[in-house]
Design a protein around this motif. Structure first.
Motif, PDB file in Angstrom:
ATOM      1  N   TYR A 199      -0.988 -12.485  10.172  1.00 39.83           N
ATOM      2  CA  TYR A 199      -2.353 -13.021  10.291  1.00 39.83           C
ATOM      3  C   TYR A 199      -3.292 -12.300   9.334  1.00 39.83           C
ATOM      4  N   ARG A 200      -4.066 -13.081   8.595  1.00 41.73           N
ATOM      5  CA  ARG A 200      -5.050 -12.469   7.693  1.00 41.73           C
ATOM      6  C   ARG A 200      -6.335 -13.267   7.755  1.00 41.73           C
ATOM      7  N   TYR A 201      -7.414 -12.539   7.923  1.00 40.39           N
ATOM      8  CA  TYR A 201      -8.724 -13.180   8.066  1.00 40.39           C
ATOM      9  C   TYR A 201      -9.273 -13.473   6.682  1.00 40.39           C
ATOM     10  N   CYS A 289       8.430  -6.269  -3.340  1.00 42.96           N
ATOM     11  CA  CYS A 289       9.595  -5.455  -2.984  1.00 42.96           C
ATOM     12  C   CYS A 289       9.465  -4.050  -3.586  1.00 42.96           C
ATOM     13  N   GLY A 290      10.408  -3.200  -3.257  1.00 38.31           N
ATOM     14  CA  GLY A 290      10.381  -1.858  -3.831  1.00 38.31           C
ATOM     15  C   GLY A 290      11.301  -0.922  -3.084  1.00 38.31           C
ATOM     16  N   MET A 291      11.389   0.319  -3.584  1.00 39.31           N
ATOM     17  CA  MET A 291      12.174   1.346  -2.907  1.00 39.31           C
ATOM     18  C   MET A 291      11.296   1.969  -1.829  1.00 39.31           C
ATOM     19  N   PHE A 310      15.637   0.159   0.295  1.00 39.65           N
ATOM     20  CA  PHE A 310      14.729  -0.793  -0.360  1.00 39.65           C
ATOM     21  C   PHE A 310      14.183  -1.760   0.675  1.00 39.65           C
ATOM     22  N   ALA A 311      13.053  -2.366   0.334  1.00 35.25           N
ATOM     23  CA  ALA A 311      12.404  -3.316   1.241  1.00 35.25           C
ATOM     24  C   ALA A 311      11.842  -4.459   0.425  1.00 35.25           C
ATOM     25  N   ALA A 312      11.622  -5.576   1.111  1.00 32.76           N
ATOM     26  CA  ALA A 312      11.008  -6.732   0.452  1.00 32.76           C
ATOM     27  C   ALA A 312      10.285  -7.544   1.508  1.00 32.76           C
ATOM     28  N   GLY A 313       9.295  -8.306   1.079  1.00 26.16           N
ATOM     29  CA  GLY A 313       8.571  -9.173   1.998  1.00 26.16           C
ATOM     30  C   GLY A 313       8.338 -10.517   1.330  1.00 26.16           C
ATOM     31  N   MET A 314       8.681 -11.586   2.059  1.00 25.05           N
ATOM     32  CA  MET A 314       8.568 -12.918   1.448  1.00 25.05           C
ATOM     33  C   MET A 314       8.183 -13.951   2.491  1.00 25.05           C
TER      34      MET A 314
END
Ligand code: DAH
Length: 343
Positions: A199-201, A289-291, A310-314
């Motif tokens: 959620y983003r306002y 994404c990134g380490m 590592f991580a990513a968000g999509m």
């Protein structure tokens, strides 16, 4: 005797009138006219009292025979009429049992759910398991533990819905799920996919909404390198968008990863030539994404000198839009059946 002639006439009239009867209503009308209470043959019975006493049995017998004859003819015609009616209805209401049946109206999964499940399948084959975490989060998990301290300007990257309690908010991204998963499994290596609403306002429009689905990816273990990140994400992109599309990583910044990047895929519409959809660049961004930042590993309970990750968000909505050339993200939530039926 005159009356016997009359009876013979009644019989003939009745039988000849019956010749033209071809359906049920006409048959009923005939019955009323020729065998009903005021039918001629019935009137003969009621007039019998006027006849001479010795003639009465003769008249009675003759009238009875006429009545029986008419009744027999009625029964016979009724049978014919019934048979004809059946034949007519068989003709008129013909049933073609070889015609295909009517398709039942059947629901289906929403296109974003279909996309999400395909993502689970792809990530599942790579060893990632789905891990769910709550929409209502603590300020700590959503920001502080992800290396975004209070009052840090990086918080401006997200316009946050706070609750009346300022330390409780609607998560702005699925990244706080990283903290929850790490704290549950540390110090074992993990591979998790974290789906959910965020959620983003902010001002909603064709490209973004105040509420959207995100899938976070997190791998923590020994000797995980940026090469693993790149290979995993490129493989994922190729499985979702097809082998022929190129991908690229662009340097970027996120507080919870170091180094950070954004992944683009070649524009699905123009294949890199540049068009309206990719705003002339030939590329479409699909994820950050990134380490995993050492501070985040530490906050999750892993020793950053021994572990990397590592991580990513999509967004599955965005991935669905790119795969199916959907122009307005709001179509995903307005539930217009004409839109939904296409997928
Ligand atoms: N949380 C970021 C956002 O919502 C997306 C993101 C970027 C997630 C980089 C990550 C990452 O895990 O490594 O904008």
């Amino acid at each position: 005797m005159e009356i016997l002639d009359e009876l013979e006439q009644i019989r003939r009239d009745g039988l000849s009138a019956l010749q033209s009867v071809t359906d049920e209503p006409a048959l009923e009308a005939w019955r009323v006219a020729h065998l009903g209470r005021s039918a001629p043959v019935m009137q003969v019975f009621s007039r019998m009292g006027q006849a001479a006493k010795e003639q009465r049995p003769i008249i009675g017998q003759a009238a009875n025979q006429v009545k029986l004859a008419l009744e027999a003819a009625l029964a016979e015609t009724a049978q014919v009429v019934k048979e004809a009616a059946l034949q007519r209805s068989l003709q008129a209401e013909r049933l073609d049992v070889s015609l295909p049946g009517r398709r039942p109206v059947q629901g289906r999964l929403h296109i974003e759910t279909q996309t999400l499940r395909e993502m689970y399948r792809v990530f599942g084959e790579m060893g990632f398991q789905v891990y769910r975490s709550p929409d209502v989060e603590s300020d700590d998990n959503n920001f502080t533990a992800l290396n975004i301290p209070a009052h840090h300007p990086a918080r401006d990257m997200w316009d946050t819905f706070y609750t009346a309690n300022p330390s409780v908010l609607l998560r702005t991204h699925t990244s706080p799920g990283q903290i929850r998963a790490m704290r549950q499994f540390a110090p074992d290596p993990i591979r998790v996919a974290l789906p959910g609403m965020c959620y983003r306002y902010e001002q909603a429009g064709a490209r973004k909404d105040i509420q959207f689905m995100q899938v976070e990816l997190l791998a923590v273990g020994y000797n995980i390198t940026f090469g693993d990140l790149k290979g995993t994400l490129r493989d994922f992109a190729q499985r979702m968008f097809g082998e022929r599309l190129r991908t690229r990583l662009r340097p970027s910044y996120f507080p919870f990863t170091e180094p950070s990047a954004e992944m683009d895929v070649e524009c699905v519409i123009c294949h890199g030539k540049g068009c309206g959809v990719c705003k002339g660049s030939g590329w479409l961004e699909i994820m950050g994404c990134g380490m995993v930042h050492p501070v985040v590993l530490q906050n999750g309970g892993y020793d950053p000198s021994r572990f990397t990750g590592f991580a990513a968000g999509m967004g599955p909505g965005r991935i669905a839009m790119l795969r199916h050339a959907i122009e307005d993200i709001r179509s995903l939530y307005t539930n217009d059946i004409r839109f939904l039926e296409q997928f």
